[in-house]
Design a protein around this motif. Structure first.
Motif, short mmCIF file in Angstrom:
data_model
loop_
_atom_site.label_atom_id
_atom_site.label_comp_id
_atom_site.label_asym_id
_atom_site.label_seq_id
_atom_site.Cartn_x
_atom_site.Cartn_y
_atom_site.Cartn_z
N GLY A 104 -11.73 -0.72 -0.03
CA GLY A 104 -11.75 0.74 -0.13
C GLY A 104 -12.91 1.18 -1.01
O GLY A 104 -13.48 2.25 -0.81
N GLU A 143 -6.48 -9.40 0.44
CA GLU A 143 -6.19 -10.54 1.31
C GLU A 143 -7.37 -10.94 2.19
O GLU A 143 -7.46 -12.09 2.61
CB GLU A 143 -4.97 -10.22 2.18
CG GLU A 143 -5.25 -9.45 3.47
CD GLU A 143 -5.82 -8.05 3.24
OE1 GLU A 143 -5.65 -7.52 2.12
OE2 GLU A 143 -6.45 -7.50 4.16
N LYS A 146 0.85 -1.20 0.00
CA LYS A 146 0.00 0.00 0.00
C LYS A 146 0.88 1.25 0.00
O LYS A 146 2.02 1.21 0.47
CB LYS A 146 -0.86 0.02 1.28
CG LYS A 146 -2.00 -0.98 1.29
CD LYS A 146 -2.85 -0.82 2.52
CE LYS A 146 -4.01 -1.79 2.53
NZ LYS A 146 -4.97 -1.56 1.44
N ASP A 183 -2.95 -7.49 -1.90
CA ASP A 183 -3.68 -6.57 -1.02
C ASP A 183 -5.17 -6.93 -0.94
O ASP A 183 -5.88 -6.39 -0.09
CB ASP A 183 -3.49 -5.13 -1.51
CG ASP A 183 -3.83 -4.10 -0.44
OD1 ASP A 183 -4.03 -4.52 0.72
OD2 ASP A 183 -3.89 -2.91 -0.78
N1 BES Z 1 -8.26 -3.67 4.17
C1 BES Z 1 -8.35 -3.25 2.83
C2 BES Z 1 -9.62 -2.46 2.55
C3 BES Z 1 -9.64 -1.04 3.05
C4 BES Z 1 -8.85 -0.08 2.48
C5 BES Z 1 -10.53 -0.68 4.02
C6 BES Z 1 -8.91 1.22 2.93
C7 BES Z 1 -10.62 0.62 4.47
C8 BES Z 1 -9.81 1.57 3.92
C9 BES Z 1 -8.36 -4.46 1.91
O1 BES Z 1 -7.59 -5.53 2.32
C10 BES Z 1 -7.78 -4.00 0.61
O2 BES Z 1 -6.64 -3.65 0.60
N2 BES Z 1 -8.59 -4.02 -0.44
C11 BES Z 1 -8.17 -3.58 -1.71
C12 BES Z 1 -8.73 -4.52 -2.73
C13 BES Z 1 -8.18 -4.30 -4.11
C14 BES Z 1 -6.70 -4.67 -4.14
C15 BES Z 1 -8.97 -5.14 -5.07
C16 BES Z 1 -8.69 -2.17 -1.92
O3 BES Z 1 -9.81 -1.87 -1.49
O4 BES Z 1 -7.96 -1.35 -2.46
#
Ligand code: BES
Ligand code: MN
Ligand code: ZN
Length: 500
Positions: free
Chosen positions: A379, A351, A279, A349
């Motif tokens: 997100g 995950e 990230k 990511d």
């Molecule tokens: N834990 C994150 C989701 C998240 C991001 C929640 C920011 C709250 C704020 C999750 O594991 C993630 O990283 N999701 C990615 C998925 C994408 C790679 C398809 C995302 O949302 O960017």
């Protein structure tokens, strides 16, 4: 907290503080009318002079009001009577608690529950009151050194009620709220703890500690060897880059004999760096909150066992840390999940779904009545719904509607997103059964579709709490959501909600 009710006039109870509401255009609420009469028009006078305002959330603290037994009267603005909804009610009450922060108030008596709040019953008004007060009293000081700020030391919260019947319903609402606050506080504490303290092992220890304190509750944690034996290679792929051992926490509460259990599954990523698909730096600390799904289901379990609900409830928490490293999973890796389906990991990511899918497959062994997973999953969910509604996804219309209704009743709202096949198509992979990502468009939904591939034949729903589980900025911290929503659902399931 101790709760009490009284049918006495609010002006007649010798408490540290009595709360009354006033509306715009110099109108007095029910409690305020009594205080005004007893004090020969003090409130009317103060409203006319502009010292007391009916604006939502404005608070005037009056001491030693003539003719009033309470040491203080907190007069809070409720805005317009026609617009008094649960939100405004809670905002006003929270403002009172904030205003009292530096005062020595041990007993508080509220009259706000006598007002007409969008038709809410006395049970719910008491619940909202006690929950709002509990929320306002929450402090997270575990990691501060030196003298810790105490805040208001409230011991007793009272309600002025109109009748005996109202007294019983009011007390029931307050006691339910007390357990909800305990569950929320646990969820908030776990969320707020730093990732070097709140590890998968820490979460497992909290679960075992809870089980020791409550009847009919057991907890254990599967280790990586046991998970390997079960074929949970999707879950294990997420933990490959970290030295912290992964855990699968399994809690079982038996309050209803042989009934099929409700199973709650909570995403427990104690820190989500993104892994090899790292990230960006800004606000990465907030990925300590990526275990708020786990915190929410553990909190809900605490609420359920505190209330000794006559239900069977299981909680599953796949707990891992997502870090890069020389052993870490890399984009392009293909893993076989416990279900036998293969997954091409195009982004490390994404995950959450990789750990949830194996936990959902594990849930099948309980022959559950309902399975609900709770996760800070995407997100994209925050982009879709912002910070107000939890996303609710399910193929089962009845379950989805029950969850949405529970959210409305508990003032912890959800909003539906569609799980149609069009979205599932975005998960196509050239090499494995499917991929773990489906592109940017509809990202919250494609994540839901991914999970749906593992829940065929189950009565299942998915809650994405990415926007609702914590706040950023100056008030950064976990919210304890969706403990109220899930508790409401369980109270209904248990038949523990009053009929009126
Ligand atoms: N834990 C994150 C989701 C998240 C991001 C929640 C920011 C709250 C704020 C999750 O594991 C993630 O990283 N999701 C990615 C998925 C994408 C790679 C398809 C995302 O949302 O960017
Ligand atoms: Mn992630
Ligand atoms: Zn995550």
């Amino acid at each position: 907290m101790d709760y009490f009710t009284t049918t006495a006039k609010p002006s007649r109870r010798a408490v540290d503080c009595v709360i009354v509401g006033v509306y715009g255009r110099n109108r007095l609420g029910i409690g305020a009318q009594d205080i005004d009469r007893a004090s020969r028009g003090q409130l009317t006078k103060l409203m006319k002079s502009g010292d007391v305002s009916g604006d939502v959330g404005s608070v005037a603290l009056l001491r030693d009001v003539a003719g009033v037994s309470a040491a203080r009267v907190a007069v809070v603005g409720l805005g317009s009577p026609a617009k008094l909804d649960v939100r405004t009610f809670r905002r006003a009450l929270a403002a009172v608690i904030r205003a009292l922060d530096k005062n020595r108030v041990g007993q508080l008596l509220s009259t706000l529950n006598l007002e007409d709040v969008a038709g809410a019953s006395s049970y719910y008004l008491a619940r909202y009151t006690a929950e709002t007060v509990g929320d306002a009293l929450y402090r997270f000081t575990a990691m501060k050194s030196g003298r810790k700020p105490k805040g208001l030391a409230l011991r007793k919260l009272g309600f002025v009620v109109a009748s005996r019947g109202d007294a019983a319903r009011t007390l029931r609402g307050a006691e339910h709220a007390d357990a909800i606050v305990a569950g929320k506080n646990l969820a908030r504490d776990l969320g707020n703890l730093p990732p070097n303290v709140c590890t998968p092992s820490y979460l497992a220890r909290q679960a075992t500690a809870m089980a020791k304190k409550h009847k009919n509750l057991t907890a254990r944690a599967l280790n990586e060897t046991e998970m390997k034996r079960l074929g949970m290679h999707s879950l294990l792929s997420v933990t490959a880059g970290t030295a912290e051992p992964a855990k699968l926490i399994v809690m079982q509460y038996k309050g209803a004999g042989a009934d099929a259990p409700v199973v709650l599954v909570g995403k427990g990523v104690t820190f989500d760096s993104g892994g090899i698909s790292l990230k960006p730096g800004p606000a990465m600390d907030e990925m300590k909150f990526d275990m708020c799904g786990a915190a929410g289901v553990l909190g809900t379990m605490l609420t359920a066992v505190t209330l000794k609900l006559p239900i069977n409830l299981n909680v599953l928490v796949p707990a891992v840390e997502n870090l890069p490293g020389s052993h870490a999973t890399v984009p392009g890796d293909i893993v076989t999940s416990m279900s036998g389906q293969t997954i091409e990991i195009l982004n490390t990511d994404a995950e959450g779904r990789l750990i949830l899918c194996d936990a959902l497959t594990y849930a099948r062994r309980f022959k559950p009545a309902r399975v609900i997973d709770v996760a800070t999953l995407t997100g994209a969910c925050v982009i879709a719904l912002g910070h107000h509604h939890t996303a609710v996804m399910s193929h089962d219309e009845a379950l989805s509607e029950d969850i949405l209704a529970a959210g409305r009743a508990a003032d912890d709202r959800g909003w539906p997103l569609p799980l149609t096949v069009d979205y599932a198509d975005q998960l196509k992979s050239n090499f494995a059964d499917f991929a773990n990502i489906g592109g940017r468009e509809g990202g919250a939904i494609t994540a839901g579709c991914f999970l749906a591939k593992f829940t065929e034949g189950l009565n299942w729903a998915h809650l994405d709490i990415a926007g609702t589980a914590w706040r950023s900025g100056a008030a950064k911290g976990a919210t304890g959501r969706p403990v109220p929503m899930l508790t409401e659902l369980l109270l209904k399931h248990a038949g523990e909600l009053p009929k009126t």
